[in-house]
Design a protein around this motif. Structure first.
Motif, PDB file in Angstrom:
ATOM      1  N   VAL A  57     -68.348 -90.496  10.599  1.00 55.63           N
ATOM      2  CA  VAL A  57     -67.069 -91.123  10.946  1.00 55.63           C
ATOM      3  C   VAL A  57     -67.031 -92.506  10.306  1.00 55.63           C
ATOM      4  CG1 VAL A  57     -65.604 -91.973  12.810  1.00 55.63           C
ATOM      5  CG2 VAL A  57     -66.914 -89.869  13.124  1.00 55.63           C
ATOM      6  N   PRO A  63     -56.051 -90.901   7.397  1.00 56.38           N
ATOM      7  CA  PRO A  63     -56.866 -89.941   8.155  1.00 56.38           C
ATOM      8  C   PRO A  63     -57.175 -88.690   7.333  1.00 56.38           C
ATOM      9  CG  PRO A  63     -54.982 -90.716   9.450  1.00 56.38           C
ATOM     10  CD  PRO A  63     -54.756 -91.165   8.045  1.00 56.38           C
ATOM     11  N   ARG A  65     -60.270 -85.227   7.198  1.00 56.89           N
ATOM     12  CA  ARG A  65     -61.432 -84.587   7.821  1.00 56.89           C
ATOM     13  C   ARG A  65     -61.824 -83.367   7.006  1.00 56.89           C
ATOM     14  NH1 ARG A  65     -62.494 -82.911  14.194  1.00 56.89           N
ATOM     15  NH2 ARG A  65     -64.623 -82.131  13.828  1.00 56.89           N
ATOM     16  N   VAL A 123     -65.120 -87.571   8.605  1.00 51.11           N
ATOM     17  CA  VAL A 123     -63.877 -87.988   9.245  1.00 51.11           C
ATOM     18  C   VAL A 123     -63.597 -89.424   8.852  1.00 51.11           C
ATOM     19  CG1 VAL A 123     -62.687 -88.382  11.433  1.00 51.11           C
ATOM     20  CG2 VAL A 123     -64.272 -86.446  11.214  1.00 51.11           C
ATOM     21  N   GLU A 124     -62.482 -89.645   8.172  1.00 46.52           N
ATOM     22  CA  GLU A 124     -62.056 -91.002   7.823  1.00 46.52           C
ATOM     23  C   GLU A 124     -60.791 -91.320   8.618  1.00 46.52           C
ATOM     24  OE1 GLU A 124     -63.039 -92.317   3.594  1.00 46.52           O
ATOM     25  OE2 GLU A 124     -62.673 -90.167   3.331  1.00 46.52           O
ATOM     26  N   LEU A 125     -60.768 -92.498   9.208  1.00 45.38           N
ATOM     27  CA  LEU A 125     -59.703 -92.879  10.135  1.00 45.38           C
ATOM     28  C   LEU A 125     -59.109 -94.224   9.767  1.00 45.38           C
ATOM     29  CD1 LEU A 125     -61.664 -92.081  13.416  1.00 45.38           C
ATOM     30  CD2 LEU A 125     -59.819 -90.690  12.465  1.00 45.38           C
ATOM     31  N   ASP A 126     -57.790 -94.330   9.962  1.00 43.76           N
ATOM     32  CA  ASP A 126     -57.180 -95.651   9.927  1.00 43.76           C
ATOM     33  C   ASP A 126     -57.042 -96.128  11.377  1.00 43.76           C
ATOM     34  OD1 ASP A 126     -54.985 -94.326  11.006  1.00 43.76           O
ATOM     35  OD2 ASP A 126     -53.895 -94.260   9.111  1.00 43.76           O
ATOM     36  N   THR A 132     -56.092 -91.273  19.820  1.00 39.96           N
ATOM     37  CA  THR A 132     -56.495 -90.062  19.109  1.00 39.96           C
ATOM     38  C   THR A 132     -57.953 -90.151  18.669  1.00 39.96           C
ATOM     39  OG1 THR A 132     -54.250 -89.619  18.347  1.00 39.96           O
ATOM     40  CG2 THR A 132     -56.034 -88.628  17.092  1.00 39.96           C
ATOM     41  N   ALA A 133     -58.378 -91.335  18.224  1.00 34.07           N
ATOM     42  CA  ALA A 133     -59.769 -91.535  17.823  1.00 34.07           C
ATOM     43  C   ALA A 133     -60.694 -91.348  19.026  1.00 34.07           C
ATOM     44  CB  ALA A 133     -59.953 -92.919  17.214  1.00 34.07           C
ATOM     45  N   ALA A 157     -61.196 -98.125  14.739  1.00 37.57           N
ATOM     46  CA  ALA A 157     -61.158 -96.679  14.966  1.00 37.57           C
ATOM     47  C   ALA A 157     -62.546 -96.065  15.150  1.00 37.57           C
ATOM     48  CB  ALA A 157     -60.399 -95.983  13.831  1.00 37.57           C
TER      49      ALA A 157
END
Length: 205
Positions: A57, A63, A65, A123-126, A132-133, A157
């Motif tokens: 992560v 976002p 995955r 998983v890359e997140l903004d 949600t994270a 995140a």
């Protein structure tokens, strides 16, 4: 005790070769490899439902995955400069395998350096949706995933995923190793399941 989550500093300097011939963050790297080695110890390469047992992560521009290959090219580091064991993560698993962002690539490369050759879900997140994270972290905990979180102080995140996973930054069963380079502090954290040793839950090196 089993390590279920490892938090790495989101710097390419953790990867041998990223600083050229100069050796930096040696103690931090050793702590990261030791923690990751415990994280993947005994893990089967594939879950019964086909999901990857190890999840990286990291903060990202958008976002995403799924499987990805590592590259530090965006940070100005060519694949050829990297330690050969770590560089295994730069090789695409399939022809259309996407390239992970720099932070996620640090996690992928470190896993390879620790000897993990199985599949990894990236998983890359903004920072657009912290709830949600958090929910993603809870879902990964229910799946008994092993989590590698790449920390960037500019992004909340990944910490939200950790909190949902049950490994918030100040949670119990936490162990810490720290290192410094050019007056900046870098931290590796890992979270055990089971009783903490009598010496305490925090170890600094």
């Amino acid at each position: 005790m089993t390590v279920h989550a490892v938090v790495l500093p989101g710097t390419p300097l953790l990867v041998p070769g990223a600083a050229g011939d100069t050796t930096v963050l040696g103690d931090t790297r050793a702590a990261a490899l030791a923690a990751l080695g415990r994280l993947v110890d005994g893990v089967r390469p594939a879950q019964g439902d086909g999901t990857a047992p190890v999840v990286v992560v990291a903060p990202g521009a958008a976002p995403t995955r799924g499987p990805a290959r590592a590259s530090l090219a965006a940070a100005g580091v060519a694949d050829a400069w990297l330690d050969t064991t770590w560089a295994v993560a730069t090789r695409p698993g399939s022809r259309d395998c996407p390239v992970a962002g720099t932070a996620a690539s640090v996690g992928l490369l470190a896993l390879a350096g620790a000897g993990w050759t199985g599949p990894v879900d990236v998983v890359e997140l903004d920072d657009a949706d912290a709830p949600t994270a958090h929910a993603l972290g809870a879902s990964l905990a229910r799946q008994d995933a092993r989590l590698v979180v790449v920390h960037d102080p500019r992004s909340a995140a990944p910490d939200a995923v950790l909190a949902g996973f049950g490994a918030a930054p100040d949670a119990g069963h936490r162990h810490v190793a720290t290192g410094e380079h050019e007056q900046r502090r870098y931290e590796v954290r890992w979270y055990d399941v089971g009783p903490v040793s009598p010496a305490g839950g925090s170890v600094s090196r």
